[in-house]
Design a protein around this motif. Sequence first.
Motif, mmCIF file in Angstrom:
data_model
loop_
_atom_site.group_PDB
_atom_site.id
_atom_site.type_symbol
_atom_site.label_atom_id
_atom_site.label_comp_id
_atom_site.label_asym_id
_atom_site.label_seq_id
_atom_site.Cartn_x
_atom_site.Cartn_y
_atom_site.Cartn_z
ATOM 1 N N GLU A 27 -1.057 12.047 12.220
ATOM 2 C CA GLU A 27 -2.131 12.332 11.381
ATOM 3 C C GLU A 27 -2.312 13.957 10.724
ATOM 4 N N ARG A 28 -1.225 14.867 11.135
ATOM 5 C CA ARG A 28 -1.127 15.514 10.769
ATOM 6 C C ARG A 28 0.391 15.788 9.477
ATOM 7 N N ASN A 29 1.249 14.905 9.948
ATOM 8 C CA ASN A 29 1.968 14.799 8.766
ATOM 9 C C ASN A 29 2.095 13.712 7.609
ATOM 10 N N TYR A 30 1.510 12.480 7.880
ATOM 11 C CA TYR A 30 1.186 11.458 7.131
ATOM 12 C C TYR A 30 0.592 11.417 5.700
ATOM 13 N N ASP A 31 -0.983 12.402 6.455
ATOM 14 C CA ASP A 31 -1.888 11.900 5.117
ATOM 15 C C ASP A 31 -1.637 12.860 4.045
ATOM 16 N N PRO A 32 -0.460 14.102 4.083
ATOM 17 C CA PRO A 32 -0.277 14.742 3.326
ATOM 18 C C PRO A 32 0.866 13.929 2.320
ATOM 19 N N ALA A 33 1.747 13.562 2.910
ATOM 20 C CA ALA A 33 2.791 12.185 2.356
ATOM 21 C C ALA A 33 2.254 11.106 1.943
ATOM 22 N N MET A 34 1.017 10.921 1.836
ATOM 23 C CA MET A 34 0.876 9.219 1.675
ATOM 24 C C MET A 34 1.205 9.206 -0.133
ATOM 25 N N HIS A 35 0.464 10.085 -0.271
ATOM 26 C CA HIS A 35 -0.050 9.470 -2.206
ATOM 27 C C HIS A 35 2.299 9.208 -3.252
ATOM 28 N N GLY A 36 3.480 10.249 -2.331
ATOM 29 C CA GLY A 36 3.993 9.912 -2.368
ATOM 30 C C GLY A 36 4.664 8.901 -2.273
ATOM 31 N N LEU A 37 4.411 7.692 -1.689
ATOM 32 C CA LEU A 37 4.654 6.840 -0.939
ATOM 33 C C LEU A 37 4.727 6.105 -1.488
ATOM 34 N N PRO A 38 5.599 5.405 -1.536
ATOM 35 C CA PRO A 38 6.386 4.257 -2.836
ATOM 36 C C PRO A 38 5.055 2.806 -2.760
ATOM 37 N N LEU A 39 5.122 1.680 -3.775
ATOM 38 C CA LEU A 39 5.471 0.222 -3.060
ATOM 39 C C LEU A 39 6.126 -0.211 -2.823
ATOM 40 N N ALA A 40 6.192 -1.230 -1.697
ATOM 41 C CA ALA A 40 7.661 -1.582 -1.754
ATOM 42 C C ALA A 40 7.809 -1.840 -3.785
ATOM 43 N N ILE A 41 9.631 -2.285 -3.467
ATOM 44 C CA ILE A 41 10.401 -2.795 -5.052
ATOM 45 C C ILE A 41 9.623 -3.911 -5.448
ATOM 46 N N ASP A 42 9.238 -4.817 -5.194
ATOM 47 C CA ASP A 42 8.681 -5.883 -5.305
ATOM 48 C C ASP A 42 7.394 -6.200 -5.134
ATOM 49 N N ALA A 43 6.677 -5.079 -4.946
ATOM 50 C CA ALA A 43 4.948 -5.878 -4.438
ATOM 51 C C ALA A 43 4.300 -5.379 -5.828
ATOM 52 N N LEU A 44 4.233 -5.971 -6.864
ATOM 53 C CA LEU A 44 3.543 -6.131 -8.017
ATOM 54 C C LEU A 44 3.821 -7.190 -8.325
ATOM 55 N N ASP A 45 5.242 -7.597 -8.216
ATOM 56 C CA ASP A 45 5.708 -8.184 -8.795
ATOM 57 C C ASP A 45 4.846 -9.754 -8.213
ATOM 58 N N ALA A 46 5.276 -9.602 -6.302
ATOM 59 C CA ALA A 46 4.473 -10.814 -5.240
ATOM 60 C C ALA A 46 2.866 -11.121 -5.459
ATOM 61 N N LEU A 47 1.925 -10.200 -5.750
ATOM 62 C CA LEU A 47 1.177 -9.972 -5.531
ATOM 63 C C LEU A 47 0.708 -10.422 -7.423
ATOM 64 N N SER A 48 1.415 -10.419 -8.596
ATOM 65 C CA SER A 48 1.344 -11.145 -9.311
ATOM 66 C C SER A 48 1.772 -12.466 -9.306
ATOM 67 N N THR A 49 2.490 -13.318 -8.909
ATOM 68 C CA THR A 49 3.617 -14.348 -8.728
ATOM 69 C C THR A 49 1.983 -15.498 -7.864
ATOM 70 N N LEU A 50 1.754 -14.515 -6.654
ATOM 71 C CA LEU A 50 1.220 -14.958 -5.340
ATOM 72 C C LEU A 50 -0.867 -16.038 -6.100
ATOM 73 N N ALA A 51 -0.971 -14.178 -6.895
ATOM 74 C CA ALA A 51 -2.728 -14.855 -7.650
ATOM 75 C C ALA A 51 -2.781 -16.127 -9.275
ATOM 76 N N GLU A 52 -1.256 -16.137 -9.365
ATOM 77 C CA GLU A 52 -1.790 -17.244 -10.641
ATOM 78 C C GLU A 52 -2.256 -18.990 -9.705
ATOM 79 N N ARG A 53 -2.292 -18.749 -8.314
ATOM 80 C CA ARG A 53 -2.537 -20.246 -7.144
ATOM 81 C C ARG A 53 -3.412 -19.646 -5.824
ATOM 82 N N ALA A 54 -3.555 -18.356 -5.755
ATOM 83 C CA ALA A 54 -4.212 -17.909 -4.597
ATOM 84 C C ALA A 54 -4.815 -16.819 -4.677
ATOM 85 N N ASN A 55 -5.799 -16.310 -3.635
ATOM 86 C CA ASN A 55 -7.184 -15.991 -4.206
ATOM 87 C C ASN A 55 -6.380 -14.728 -2.418
ATOM 88 N N GLN A 56 -6.435 -13.597 -2.772
ATOM 89 C CA GLN A 56 -5.399 -12.594 -1.767
ATOM 90 C C GLN A 56 -6.239 -11.677 -1.455
#
Length: 214
Positions: free
Chosen positions: A75-104
């Motif tokens: 709790e002490r160390n994660y919250d101050p750093a969490m906004h600097g953490l990246p998404l998985a490198i292909d997260a947006l692509d995977a979300l967009s791909t699935l959105a064409e044929r599925a709710n998420q």
Amino acid sequence: MKNNHVIWDWNGTLLDDFAITAQITADALAELGRPGVTPEMVREHYRRPLSEYFSALLGRTARPDELRHLGEAYERNYDPAMHGLPLAIDALDALSTLAERANQSLLSMAPHGQIEQLIEHHGLGSHFTLVEGFTGTGHPTKRQSLERHCETLDVNPRACWLIGDTVDDFAAAAPLGVRTALVTTGMQGRDALLATGAPVFDNLADAAEHILNA
């Protein structure tokens, strides 16, 4: 696609936070007299409940005060750093791909307020019909949370896939009839994930493609 809903895990799946989670754990264990814990050891020993995971890393049963120390360190160390953490490198692509044929939707055992902040920070809200993190008191299992999640969505669990990074994700989903795609980007190594019998992928794009073709 015969299935019409995909439920995403967050930590270690959509959010690339394994490195900081492993480092916080290693540092806290060193403070308890157990130095030298590596990311590989974290992946090897990770399990639920967390008391068993920390005990495996300590090499003995973790005392209640030690479990508190580990939780407070996170709790002490994660919250101050969490906004600097990246998404998985292909997260947006995977979300967009699935959105064409599925709710998420998104289901996490991390605190709901933390999830809300990070979803807003990364601009992901429009991808999900429902976002749920942990709220309230007690320690519900992921299976209980997943069952309620499907009920809230009013979807048949057998029409759903869960994308996650741990054996616990599979163990929550399988009894409900939710199929699982597991990725090696998070808390557990390939061998443990493969032992579940679920399909295992090294990235989200391949997991999404598998679901689309199932």
